[in-house]
Design an enzyme around this catalytic site. Structure first.
Site, mmCIF file in Angstrom:
data_model
loop_
_atom_site.group_PDB
_atom_site.id
_atom_site.type_symbol
_atom_site.label_atom_id
_atom_site.label_comp_id
_atom_site.label_asym_id
_atom_site.label_seq_id
_atom_site.Cartn_x
_atom_site.Cartn_y
_atom_site.Cartn_z
ATOM 1 N N ARG A 85 -15.903 -37.923 6.852
ATOM 2 C CA ARG A 85 -17.145 -37.571 6.142
ATOM 3 C C ARG A 85 -17.565 -38.660 5.163
ATOM 4 O O ARG A 85 -18.644 -38.570 4.572
ATOM 5 C CB ARG A 85 -16.978 -36.221 5.416
ATOM 6 C CG ARG A 85 -16.669 -35.072 6.372
ATOM 7 C CD ARG A 85 -16.901 -33.728 5.742
ATOM 8 N NE ARG A 85 -18.302 -33.537 5.426
ATOM 9 C CZ ARG A 85 -18.777 -32.484 4.755
ATOM 10 N NH1 ARG A 85 -17.957 -31.537 4.361
ATOM 11 N NH2 ARG A 85 -20.061 -32.381 4.483
ATOM 12 N N ARG A 131 -9.560 -32.149 -1.087
ATOM 13 C CA ARG A 131 -10.716 -33.047 -0.978
ATOM 14 C C ARG A 131 -11.130 -33.704 -2.301
ATOM 15 O O ARG A 131 -11.747 -34.759 -2.313
ATOM 16 C CB ARG A 131 -11.924 -32.268 -0.445
ATOM 17 C CG ARG A 131 -11.694 -31.588 0.889
ATOM 18 C CD ARG A 131 -11.523 -32.607 2.000
ATOM 19 N NE ARG A 131 -11.362 -31.962 3.287
ATOM 20 C CZ ARG A 131 -12.371 -31.553 4.043
ATOM 21 N NH1 ARG A 131 -13.611 -31.712 3.643
ATOM 22 N NH2 ARG A 131 -12.124 -30.987 5.202
ATOM 23 N N HIS A 161 -12.205 -25.352 -0.568
ATOM 24 C CA HIS A 161 -12.965 -25.759 -1.750
ATOM 25 C C HIS A 161 -12.953 -24.633 -2.781
ATOM 26 O O HIS A 161 -12.699 -23.470 -2.437
ATOM 27 C CB HIS A 161 -14.433 -26.034 -1.385
ATOM 28 C CG HIS A 161 -14.659 -27.288 -0.600
ATOM 29 N ND1 HIS A 161 -15.239 -27.291 0.651
ATOM 30 C CD2 HIS A 161 -14.402 -28.582 -0.897
ATOM 31 C CE1 HIS A 161 -15.321 -28.540 1.095
ATOM 32 N NE2 HIS A 161 -14.826 -29.346 0.174
ATOM 33 N N CYS A 248 -22.413 -24.130 1.405
ATOM 34 C CA CYS A 248 -22.273 -25.522 1.889
ATOM 35 C C CYS A 248 -23.524 -26.061 2.553
ATOM 36 O O CYS A 248 -23.697 -27.267 2.667
ATOM 37 C CB CYS A 248 -21.162 -25.630 2.927
ATOM 38 S SG CYS A 248 -19.833 -24.499 2.742
HETATM 39 C C1 CIR Z 1 -15.248 -29.776 6.331
HETATM 40 O O1 CIR Z 1 -14.068 -29.489 6.621
HETATM 41 O O2 CIR Z 1 -15.523 -30.677 5.543
HETATM 42 C C2 CIR Z 1 -16.359 -29.028 7.002
HETATM 43 N N1 CIR Z 1 -15.972 -28.679 8.319
HETATM 44 C C3 CIR Z 1 -16.700 -27.789 6.203
HETATM 45 C C4 CIR Z 1 -17.226 -28.086 4.838
HETATM 46 C C5 CIR Z 1 -17.561 -26.854 4.094
HETATM 47 N N2 CIR Z 1 -18.149 -27.174 2.844
HETATM 48 C C6 CIR Z 1 -18.027 -26.440 1.761
HETATM 49 O O3 CIR Z 1 -17.269 -25.467 1.742
HETATM 50 N N3 CIR Z 1 -18.677 -26.830 0.688
#
Ligand code: CIR
Length: 253
Positions: A85, A131, A161, A248
């Protein structure tokens, strides 16, 4: 109150996104449809939605919340904590230029994802997760202080998160699930507890008086309605397959 929201339309490669859960991979066409319904729900709450084009380079790019932290005084560009990402955040700088003059940046070795940042009044709780690291928190705290905000870290054990299991509504009321139910930091708030069976729905958003929640969580809906908030539910099943939820999918500001 929020005036605007930024979303990114899901890309065709969405099924290549990161997934730690088991309900299969998202279907692109269904995801697109659900995303449109999500946008319509935001518009119903009175925000103007700006939809950025799909970005095939980043399968997870529809989870735009992770790329920035936005306030009425400043924009902070995050630095994702996972390599697939890294770079998504660069693509948000130009669109944000329409609203913010000089965005602040989280820099190496800091990592920070917006899903780990929960604002309550002028205070920001920041999840230290797989993260978001301490250096990311320290940088964010330093930036926020310049604008008169405060911040504190919250150590995560299980959740992806911070906002995976936590949401702020209004009037000191929070929604809590999982490991956040017992956390010292949140005991002073009026807690609406979400049980294990509906824990996914703790990821919801207050938007101008209404609360948008994922479809299919009747007990959560009832609890939020009893607390006095009109609820709008949206089907986000395809995003759930990638561990993503209602918060998200947008940046609200
Ligand atoms: C990830 O693992 O980064 C994405 N598949 C999901 C991100 C979800 N974002 C969030 O909870 N803010």
């Amino acid at each position: 109150m929020f005036k605007n929201a930024l979303v990114r339309i899901p890309c065709r490669k969405i099924s290549d996104g990161i997934s730690s859960s088991g309900p299969g991979l998202p279907d692109y066409r269904i995801a697109l449809k659900q995303h449109q319904q999500y946008v319509a729900a935001l518009e119903k709450c009175g925000v103007r939605v700006y939809a950025l084009p799909p970005d095939e380079q980043y399968p997870d790019s529809t989870f735009i919340e992770d790329t920035a932290v936005l306030t009425e005084k400043c924009a902070v560009i995050c630095r994702p904590g996972v390599s697939s990402r890294r770079g998504e955040e660069q693509k948000i700088i130009t669109p944000l230029g329409e609203f913010y003059d000089n965005p602040e940046l989280i820099e190496h070795p800091g990592t920070l994802e917006g899903g780990d940042v929960l604002r309550i009044g002028d205070h920001f709780f920041v999840g230290l997760s797989s993260r978001t690291n301490r250096e990311g928190f320290i940088q964010l705290e330093r930036i926020l202080k310049k604008y008169g905000f405060s911040a504190s870290p919250v150590k995560l054990k299980e959740a992806l998160h911070l906002k995976t299991g936590l949401a702020y509504l209004e009037n000191g009321e929070i929604l809590v699930a999982g490991e956040f139910r017992k956390k010292e930091e949140f005991q002073k708030f009026k807690k609406i507890e979400i049980g294990e069976d509906e824990s996914y729905s703790a990821n919801c958003i207050w938007v101008n008086g209404r609360v948008i929640i994922p479809e299919g969580y009747p007990r959560t809906r009832e609890k939020i309605e009893q607390a006095g908030y009109p609820v709008k539910s949206v089907d986000v099943s395809e995003f759930r397959k990638l561990d993503g939820g209602v918060s998200c999918l947008s940046l609200r500001f």
